[in-house]
Design a protein around this motif. Structure first.
Motif, PDB file in Angstrom:
ATOM      1  N   MET A  57       8.149 -12.223  13.416  1.00 41.22           N
ATOM      2  CA  MET A  57       7.365 -11.050  12.497  1.00 41.22           C
ATOM      3  C   MET A  57       6.203 -10.800  13.113  1.00 41.22           C
ATOM      4  SD  MET A  57       7.781 -11.052   8.926  1.00 41.22           S
ATOM      5  CE  MET A  57       7.056 -10.128   8.149  1.00 41.22           C
ATOM      6  N   SER A  58       5.819  -9.451  13.294  1.00 44.43           N
ATOM      7  CA  SER A  58       4.707  -9.178  12.513  1.00 44.43           C
ATOM      8  C   SER A  58       4.089  -8.440  11.394  1.00 44.43           C
ATOM      9  CB  SER A  58       4.899  -7.933  13.901  1.00 44.43           C
ATOM     10  OG  SER A  58       4.803  -6.364  13.351  1.00 44.43           O
ATOM     11  N   ILE A  59       2.524  -8.610  11.624  1.00 46.00           N
ATOM     12  CA  ILE A  59       2.572  -8.366   9.811  1.00 46.00           C
ATOM     13  C   ILE A  59       1.965  -6.661  10.637  1.00 46.00           C
ATOM     14  CG2 ILE A  59       0.754  -8.338   8.778  1.00 46.00           C
ATOM     15  CD1 ILE A  59      -0.078 -11.314   9.288  1.00 46.00           C
ATOM     16  N   GLN A  60       1.922  -5.854   9.791  1.00 46.80           N
ATOM     17  CA  GLN A  60       1.974  -4.761   9.260  1.00 46.80           C
ATOM     18  C   GLN A  60       0.228  -4.492   8.876  1.00 46.80           C
ATOM     19  OE1 GLN A  60       4.824  -2.281  11.004  1.00 46.80           O
ATOM     20  NE2 GLN A  60       5.816  -4.205  11.661  1.00 46.80           N
ATOM     21  N   THR A  61       0.506  -3.550   9.080  1.00 46.90           N
ATOM     22  CA  THR A  61      -0.730  -2.811   8.526  1.00 46.90           C
ATOM     23  C   THR A  61      -0.519  -1.377   7.879  1.00 46.90           C
ATOM     24  OG1 THR A  61      -0.968  -1.685  10.435  1.00 46.90           O
ATOM     25  CG2 THR A  61      -2.272  -3.775  10.005  1.00 46.90           C
ATOM     26  N   ASN A  62      -1.732  -1.258   7.163  1.00 50.65           N
ATOM     27  CA  ASN A  62      -1.638  -0.328   5.540  1.00 50.65           C
ATOM     28  C   ASN A  62      -2.531   0.359   5.750  1.00 50.65           C
ATOM     29  OD1 ASN A  62      -2.614  -1.021   3.038  1.00 50.65           O
ATOM     30  ND2 ASN A  62      -1.619  -2.823   3.908  1.00 50.65           N
ATOM     31  N   HIS A  63      -2.828   1.606   5.842  1.00 51.42           N
ATOM     32  CA  HIS A  63      -3.614   2.990   5.428  1.00 51.42           C
ATOM     33  C   HIS A  63      -4.887   2.264   4.449  1.00 51.42           C
ATOM     34  CE1 HIS A  63      -6.147   6.113   4.890  1.00 51.42           C
ATOM     35  NE2 HIS A  63      -5.927   6.444   3.643  1.00 51.42           N
ATOM     36  N   TYR A  64      -4.030   1.927   2.753  1.00 51.08           N
ATOM     37  CA  TYR A  64      -4.956   0.840   1.490  1.00 51.08           C
ATOM     38  C   TYR A  64      -6.588   0.104   2.146  1.00 51.08           C
ATOM     39  CZ  TYR A  64      -6.544   0.028  -2.382  1.00 51.08           C
ATOM     40  OH  TYR A  64      -6.917  -1.297  -3.582  1.00 51.08           O
ATOM     41  N   THR A  65      -5.056  -0.955   2.224  1.00 53.38           N
ATOM     42  CA  THR A  65      -6.422  -1.809   2.816  1.00 53.38           C
ATOM     43  C   THR A  65      -7.467  -1.963   4.230  1.00 53.38           C
ATOM     44  OG1 THR A  65      -4.682  -3.458   3.455  1.00 53.38           O
ATOM     45  CG2 THR A  65      -5.553  -3.881   1.703  1.00 53.38           C
ATOM     46  N   GLY A  66      -6.607  -0.456   5.279  1.00 51.39           N
ATOM     47  CA  GLY A  66      -7.354  -0.760   6.677  1.00 51.39           C
ATOM     48  C   GLY A  66      -7.006  -2.602   7.634  1.00 51.39           C
ATOM     49  N   GLY A  67      -5.537  -3.528   6.903  1.00 54.06           N
ATOM     50  CA  GLY A  67      -5.938  -4.394   7.771  1.00 54.06           C
ATOM     51  C   GLY A  67      -4.598  -4.951   7.000  1.00 54.06           C
ATOM     52  N   PRO A  68      -4.188  -6.122   7.051  1.00 51.06           N
ATOM     53  CA  PRO A  68      -2.898  -7.034   7.314  1.00 51.06           C
ATOM     54  C   PRO A  68      -2.195  -6.014   5.729  1.00 51.06           C
ATOM     55  CG  PRO A  68      -4.312  -8.822   7.578  1.00 51.06           C
ATOM     56  CD  PRO A  68      -4.752  -7.364   7.403  1.00 51.06           C
ATOM     57  N   ASP A  69      -1.213  -6.055   5.967  1.00 42.71           N
ATOM     58  CA  ASP A  69      -0.108  -5.764   4.213  1.00 42.71           C
ATOM     59  C   ASP A  69      -1.021  -6.711   3.611  1.00 42.71           C
ATOM     60  OD1 ASP A  69       1.423  -6.003   2.328  1.00 42.71           O
ATOM     61  OD2 ASP A  69       2.728  -4.528   3.786  1.00 42.71           O
ATOM     62  N   PRO A  70      -0.836  -6.391   2.528  1.00 47.52           N
ATOM     63  CA  PRO A  70      -2.008  -7.118   1.126  1.00 47.52           C
ATOM     64  C   PRO A  70      -1.000  -8.037   0.517  1.00 47.52           C
ATOM     65  CG  PRO A  70      -1.811  -5.161   0.450  1.00 47.52           C
ATOM     66  CD  PRO A  70      -1.028  -5.042   1.958  1.00 47.52           C
ATOM     67  N   TRP A  94      -6.195  -4.775  -7.540  1.00 41.32           N
ATOM     68  CA  TRP A  94      -5.187  -4.875  -6.156  1.00 41.32           C
ATOM     69  C   TRP A  94      -6.659  -6.997  -6.093  1.00 41.32           C
ATOM     70  CZ3 TRP A  94      -8.261  -6.651  -1.522  1.00 41.32           C
ATOM     71  CH2 TRP A  94      -7.376  -7.021  -0.686  1.00 41.32           C
ATOM     72  N   LEU A  95      -7.271  -6.431  -6.427  1.00 35.32           N
ATOM     73  CA  LEU A  95      -8.009  -7.630  -6.477  1.00 35.32           C
ATOM     74  C   LEU A  95      -7.974  -8.987  -7.366  1.00 35.32           C
ATOM     75  CD1 LEU A  95     -11.903  -6.724  -6.289  1.00 35.32           C
ATOM     76  CD2 LEU A  95     -10.734  -6.922  -3.868  1.00 35.32           C
ATOM     77  N   ALA A  96      -7.828  -9.114  -8.402  1.00 32.67           N
ATOM     78  CA  ALA A  96      -7.334  -9.594  -9.231  1.00 32.67           C
ATOM     79  C   ALA A  96      -6.474  -9.864  -8.877  1.00 32.67           C
ATOM     80  CB  ALA A  96      -7.766  -9.003 -10.955  1.00 32.67           C
ATOM     81  N   PRO A 107      -2.164  -0.284  -5.995  1.00 33.77           N
ATOM     82  CA  PRO A 107      -2.389   1.042  -6.761  1.00 33.77           C
ATOM     83  C   PRO A 107      -0.732   1.658  -6.389  1.00 33.77           C
ATOM     84  CG  PRO A 107      -4.071   0.226  -6.455  1.00 33.77           C
ATOM     85  CD  PRO A 107      -3.452  -0.261  -5.154  1.00 33.77           C
ATOM     86  N   GLU A 108      -0.248   2.818  -7.245  1.00 29.53           N
ATOM     87  CA  GLU A 108       0.784   3.073  -7.351  1.00 29.53           C
ATOM     88  C   GLU A 108       0.565   4.342  -5.755  1.00 29.53           C
ATOM     89  OE1 GLU A 108       2.947   3.950 -10.148  1.00 29.53           O
ATOM     90  OE2 GLU A 108       2.983   2.359 -11.321  1.00 29.53           O
ATOM     91  N   ASP A 109      -0.131   5.118  -6.150  1.00 31.83           N
ATOM     92  CA  ASP A 109      -1.080   6.006  -5.564  1.00 31.83           C
ATOM     93  C   ASP A 109      -1.218   5.725  -3.884  1.00 31.83           C
ATOM     94  OD1 ASP A 109      -3.413   4.559  -6.111  1.00 31.83           O
ATOM     95  OD2 ASP A 109      -4.396   6.591  -6.712  1.00 31.83           O
ATOM     96  N   ALA A 110      -1.261   4.707  -3.753  1.00 29.30           N
ATOM     97  CA  ALA A 110      -2.277   4.365  -2.289  1.00 29.30           C
ATOM     98  C   ALA A 110      -1.469   4.447  -1.468  1.00 29.30           C
ATOM     99  CB  ALA A 110      -2.033   2.363  -2.559  1.00 29.30           C
ATOM    100  N   ASN A 111      -1.269   4.870  -0.154  1.00 30.10           N
ATOM    101  CA  ASN A 111      -0.895   5.191   0.767  1.00 30.10           C
ATOM    102  C   ASN A 111      -0.590   4.437   1.167  1.00 30.10           C
ATOM    103  OD1 ASN A 111       0.338   6.965   2.776  1.00 30.10           O
ATOM    104  ND2 ASN A 111      -1.704   8.079   3.637  1.00 30.10           N
ATOM    105  N   MET A 112       0.352   3.618   1.862  1.00 21.38           N
ATOM    106  CA  MET A 112       0.618   2.598   2.688  1.00 21.38           C
ATOM    107  C   MET A 112       2.197   2.144   3.682  1.00 21.38           C
ATOM    108  SD  MET A 112       0.876  -0.693   0.506  1.00 21.38           S
ATOM    109  CE  MET A 112       1.592  -1.465   1.852  1.00 21.38           C
ATOM    110  N   ARG A 113       1.877   1.964   4.995  1.00 17.67           N
ATOM    111  CA  ARG A 113       3.257   1.749   5.093  1.00 17.67           C
ATOM    112  C   ARG A 113       4.489   0.745   4.470  1.00 17.67           C
ATOM    113  NH1 ARG A 113       1.689   1.884  10.796  1.00 17.67           N
ATOM    114  NH2 ARG A 113       2.926  -0.070  10.955  1.00 17.67           N
TER     115      ARG A 113
END
Length: 93
Positions: free
Chosen positions: A1-14, A77-79, A84-90
């Motif tokens: 399984m590959s780890i997806q990236t997302n727009h919100y963090t710019g890295g691995p899916d949180p 997200w840090l805590a 966040p609901e308004d985050a743009n992510m895949r």
């Protein structure tokens, strides 16, 4: 399984970034900061930041909010790791 990236963090899916310490370390790294930079800006000892990224202690209240602003990451997200609901992510399939 590959780890997806997302727009919100710019890295691995949180969802794969498990601990608050991991998220703090990622946020600092993403912001291009060093622990010493963060400590100076927050007015704390660099050992305090080291304790946060190593999971020995965690920032609360004021420091968490300031860290979020400094790194441009959401304080919730840090805590908690909650995106966040308004985050743009895949979302992975």
């Amino acid at each position: 399984m590959s780890i997806q990236t997302n727009h919100y963090t710019g890295g691995p899916d949180p969802r794969y970034v498990f601990t608050m310490a991991d998220r703090i370390q990622k946020a600092i790294r993403d912001a291009g900061l060093k622990k010493e930079d963060v400590a100076e800006r927050l007015g704390v000892h660099s050992n305090t930041i080291g304790n946060w990224v190593n999971g020995r202690s965690m920032p609360k209240g004021f420091y968490l909010k300031q860290l979020a602003l400094m790194t441009q990451h959401d304080a919730d997200w840090l805590a908690t790791g909650k995106i966040p609901e308004d985050a743009n992510m895949r979302i992975p399939d």
